[in-house]
Design an enzyme around this catalytic site. Sequence first.
Site, PDB file in Angstrom:
ATOM      1  N   GLU A 151      53.462  54.905  25.697  1.00 42.80           N
ATOM      2  CA  GLU A 151      54.585  53.982  25.479  1.00 42.80           C
ATOM      3  C   GLU A 151      54.487  53.365  24.085  1.00 42.80           C
ATOM      4  O   GLU A 151      53.427  52.933  23.678  1.00 42.80           O
ATOM      5  CB  GLU A 151      54.563  52.888  26.559  1.00 42.80           C
ATOM      6  CG  GLU A 151      55.709  51.922  26.477  1.00 42.80           C
ATOM      7  CD  GLU A 151      57.062  52.625  26.350  1.00 42.80           C
ATOM      8  OE1 GLU A 151      57.398  53.440  27.234  1.00 42.80           O
ATOM      9  OE2 GLU A 151      57.760  52.387  25.349  1.00 42.80           O
ATOM     10  N   ALA A 255      52.907  41.069   4.181  1.00 40.24           N
ATOM     11  CA  ALA A 255      51.558  40.506   4.121  1.00 40.24           C
ATOM     12  C   ALA A 255      51.477  39.279   5.020  1.00 40.24           C
ATOM     13  O   ALA A 255      52.446  38.543   5.175  1.00 40.24           O
ATOM     14  CB  ALA A 255      51.233  40.131   2.681  1.00 40.24           C
ATOM     15  N   CYS A 263      47.608  45.400  21.273  1.00 38.67           N
ATOM     16  CA  CYS A 263      47.452  46.839  21.035  1.00 38.67           C
ATOM     17  C   CYS A 263      46.603  47.202  19.806  1.00 38.67           C
ATOM     18  O   CYS A 263      45.588  47.877  19.945  1.00 38.67           O
ATOM     19  CB  CYS A 263      48.818  47.503  20.930  1.00 38.67           C
ATOM     20  SG  CYS A 263      49.686  47.499  22.504  1.00 38.67           S
TER      21      CYS A 263
HETATM   22  N1  LIG Z   1      51.907  45.346  25.579  1.00 43.28           N
HETATM   23  C1  LIG Z   1      52.420  46.242  24.739  1.00 43.28           C
HETATM   24  O1  LIG Z   1      53.156  45.906  23.823  1.00 43.28           O
HETATM   25  C2  LIG Z   1      52.087  47.705  24.909  1.00 43.28           C
HETATM   26  C3  LIG Z   1      52.854  48.658  24.204  1.00 43.28           C
HETATM   27  C4  LIG Z   1      52.567  50.006  24.372  1.00 43.28           C
HETATM   28  C5  LIG Z   1      51.517  50.388  25.194  1.00 43.28           C
HETATM   29  N2  LIG Z   1      50.779  49.461  25.852  1.00 43.28           N
HETATM   30  C6  LIG Z   1      49.715  49.916  26.744  1.00 43.28           C
HETATM   31  O2  LIG Z   1      50.177  49.818  28.084  1.00 43.28           O
HETATM   32  C7  LIG Z   1      49.098  49.461  28.961  1.00 43.28           C
HETATM   33  C8  LIG Z   1      49.451  48.203  29.730  1.00 43.28           C
HETATM   34  O3  LIG Z   1      49.583  47.134  28.822  1.00 43.28           O
HETATM   35  P1  LIG Z   1      50.244  45.742  29.229  1.00 43.28           P
HETATM   36  O4  LIG Z   1      50.359  44.956  27.991  1.00 43.28           O
HETATM   37  O5  LIG Z   1      51.455  45.994  30.045  1.00 43.28           O
HETATM   38  O6  LIG Z   1      49.074  45.156  30.172  1.00 43.28           O
HETATM   39  P2  LIG Z   1      49.146  43.905  31.156  1.00 43.28           P
HETATM   40  O7  LIG Z   1      47.781  43.378  31.226  1.00 43.28           O
HETATM   41  O8  LIG Z   1      50.291  43.016  30.790  1.00 43.28           O
HETATM   42  O9  LIG Z   1      49.533  44.554  32.576  1.00 43.28           O
HETATM   43  C9  LIG Z   1      48.676  45.364  33.334  1.00 43.28           C
HETATM   44  C10 LIG Z   1      48.944  45.055  34.805  1.00 43.28           C
HETATM   45  O10 LIG Z   1      48.281  46.032  35.621  1.00 43.28           O
HETATM   46  C11 LIG Z   1      47.851  45.396  36.803  1.00 43.28           C
HETATM   47  N3  LIG Z   1      46.862  46.269  37.458  1.00 43.28           N
HETATM   48  C12 LIG Z   1      45.609  46.575  37.054  1.00 43.28           C
HETATM   49  N4  LIG Z   1      45.036  47.449  37.912  1.00 43.28           N
HETATM   50  C13 LIG Z   1      45.954  47.714  38.876  1.00 43.28           C
HETATM   51  C14 LIG Z   1      45.970  48.558  40.029  1.00 43.28           C
HETATM   52  N5  LIG Z   1      44.932  49.324  40.364  1.00 43.28           N
HETATM   53  N6  LIG Z   1      47.090  48.575  40.787  1.00 43.28           N
HETATM   54  C15 LIG Z   1      48.157  47.809  40.452  1.00 43.28           C
HETATM   55  N7  LIG Z   1      48.197  47.008  39.370  1.00 43.28           N
HETATM   56  C16 LIG Z   1      47.113  46.967  38.585  1.00 43.28           C
HETATM   57  C17 LIG Z   1      47.346  44.058  36.319  1.00 43.28           C
HETATM   58  O11 LIG Z   1      47.283  43.124  37.378  1.00 43.28           O
HETATM   59  C18 LIG Z   1      48.394  43.703  35.261  1.00 43.28           C
HETATM   60  O12 LIG Z   1      49.459  42.945  35.824  1.00 43.28           O
HETATM   61  C19 LIG Z   1      47.870  49.332  28.072  1.00 43.28           C
HETATM   62  O13 LIG Z   1      47.169  50.543  28.051  1.00 43.28           O
HETATM   63  C20 LIG Z   1      48.476  49.068  26.706  1.00 43.28           C
HETATM   64  O14 LIG Z   1      47.632  49.490  25.660  1.00 43.28           O
HETATM   65  C21 LIG Z   1      51.057  48.125  25.737  1.00 43.28           C
END
Ligand SMILES: NC(=O)c1ccc[n+]([C@@H]2O[C@H](COP(=O)([O-])OP(=O)(O)OC[C@H]3O[C@@H](n4cnc5c(N)ncnc54)[C@H](O)[C@@H]3O)[C@@H](O)[C@H]2O)c1
Length: 448
Positions: A151, A255, A263
Amino acid sequence: MKIVMVGSGYVGLVSGACFADFGHEVVCVDKQESKIAALKRGEIPIFEPGLTELVRSNAAAGRLSFTTDLAGPVSAADAVFIAVGTPSRRGDGFADLSYVYAASREIAQALGRYTVIVTKSTVPVGTGDEVERIVRELRPDAEFAVVSNPEFLREGAAIEDFKRPDRIVIGTEDARARQVMADVYRPLYLNSAPILNTSRRTAELTKYAANAFLATKITFINEMADLCEQVGANVQDVARGMGLDNRIGGKFLHAGPGYGGSCFPKDTLALIKTAQDYGTPARIVETVAAVNEQRKRAMGRKVVAACGGSVRGKTVAVLGLTFKPNTDDMRDSPSLSIITALQDAGATIRAFDPEGMEQAKAVLPGAVTYCGNAYECVEDADAAVIVTEWNIFRALDLDRVRTLMRSPVLIDLRNIYRGEQVREKGFVYADIGRGISDPVSSHAIDAA
Ligand SMILES: NC(=O)c1ccc[n+]([C@@H]2O[C@H](COP(=O)([O-])OP(=O)(O)OC[C@H]3O[C@@H](n4cnc5c(N)ncnc54)[C@H](O)[C@@H]3O)[C@@H](O)[C@H]2O)c1
């Protein structure tokens, strides 16, 4: 299509709501009961512009629902997305994949008909292979494929990014899975969003390469800013002069105090570890991560310098805490290092952020006085620091700010003001790399 989103955080919730808006039937699952209970009441646990309306309308239309029970929806799903966190592992900085693997095991046990398991979480190369191995071992009978679909959305513009992406990367060698993914993303195919079909490993690496490159671009211009300060040049003009070259492009050349967020810091570290493990160190990214880490604390020293060399016993007002505007995300925000550096130097901190204060309270060490708005924040302060470029900080009533402050010192770490305009109002003003804050350097250049 029936879609399950495992993990309902920034990525899972936005993706789930957008897929529902495409017309799919989506169930968002999360382990945190309070989060699911709030979502069922129509309360959105994060700040993301437009998300509340999108979630409520799709929930009302019956296309989007929330549960802590993974098994039921997974057994009937066409595609199950893994969108759980992959934070830096304590100690070595590699991506902590325990949430991804735990989710994989739960999904395996619940599989019913042919299902495509999609890793949307940012995961190191080879994670898809491991997810496949885990599921196969637990469910040798199951029909499934594991696809990488990283994503690229940005917090603060997440819905727009998801619905109008620069590209969609789909990593799989499995034709049947590719067809399912084409159906999942059909509305975007129809909008002619660029779809990149790759191998799974290529997709996994593409995400890290993109983030590492963006982090490099930011760090590069930050170093140019430091040089600008020494030679009396203006980094905004340098960036514009660079960015107008189509081969370079103007984005990510602002800057500032160093990159942060959920991330870039963790993804650069994870890429560094992967590259080391494979015997091909990513030396540029290693340097970027090191330079950025030092920069955040150096911003604290910049504030101290603007205050005449000491902040002991002084009050510093911090405007903006989140790593960027339009999010409440405090993960790895530069404000954390800056505030700690200032506290270490003896300053008392007052702070205001339009959306991030609840999350800040959970992560900021030491005593911080949280204020209701920018003006309350600067009251009796010896210096004010703009750390995040929220729009409301762009048009402060500077006369009012000056009269409220004990001494009018403004450090603008986002270059959102024009130096002359602020100095005319009677402020001591410091910015990032616009070459006008250090007359000594300019004289040195003139003399040379
Ligand atoms: N935040 C961003 O801008 C962004 C953008 C692109 C990619 N990503 C990637 O996406 C992924 C998620 O990031 P995020 O910011 O949404 O994280 P986040 O911490 O906001 O959300 C993760 C959620 O997963 C839940 N979770 C964990 N284990 C679980 C399970 N076994 N079953 C059900 N729920 C479970 C947690 O309770 C939490 O609510 C990461 O790998 C991140 O690097 C994030």
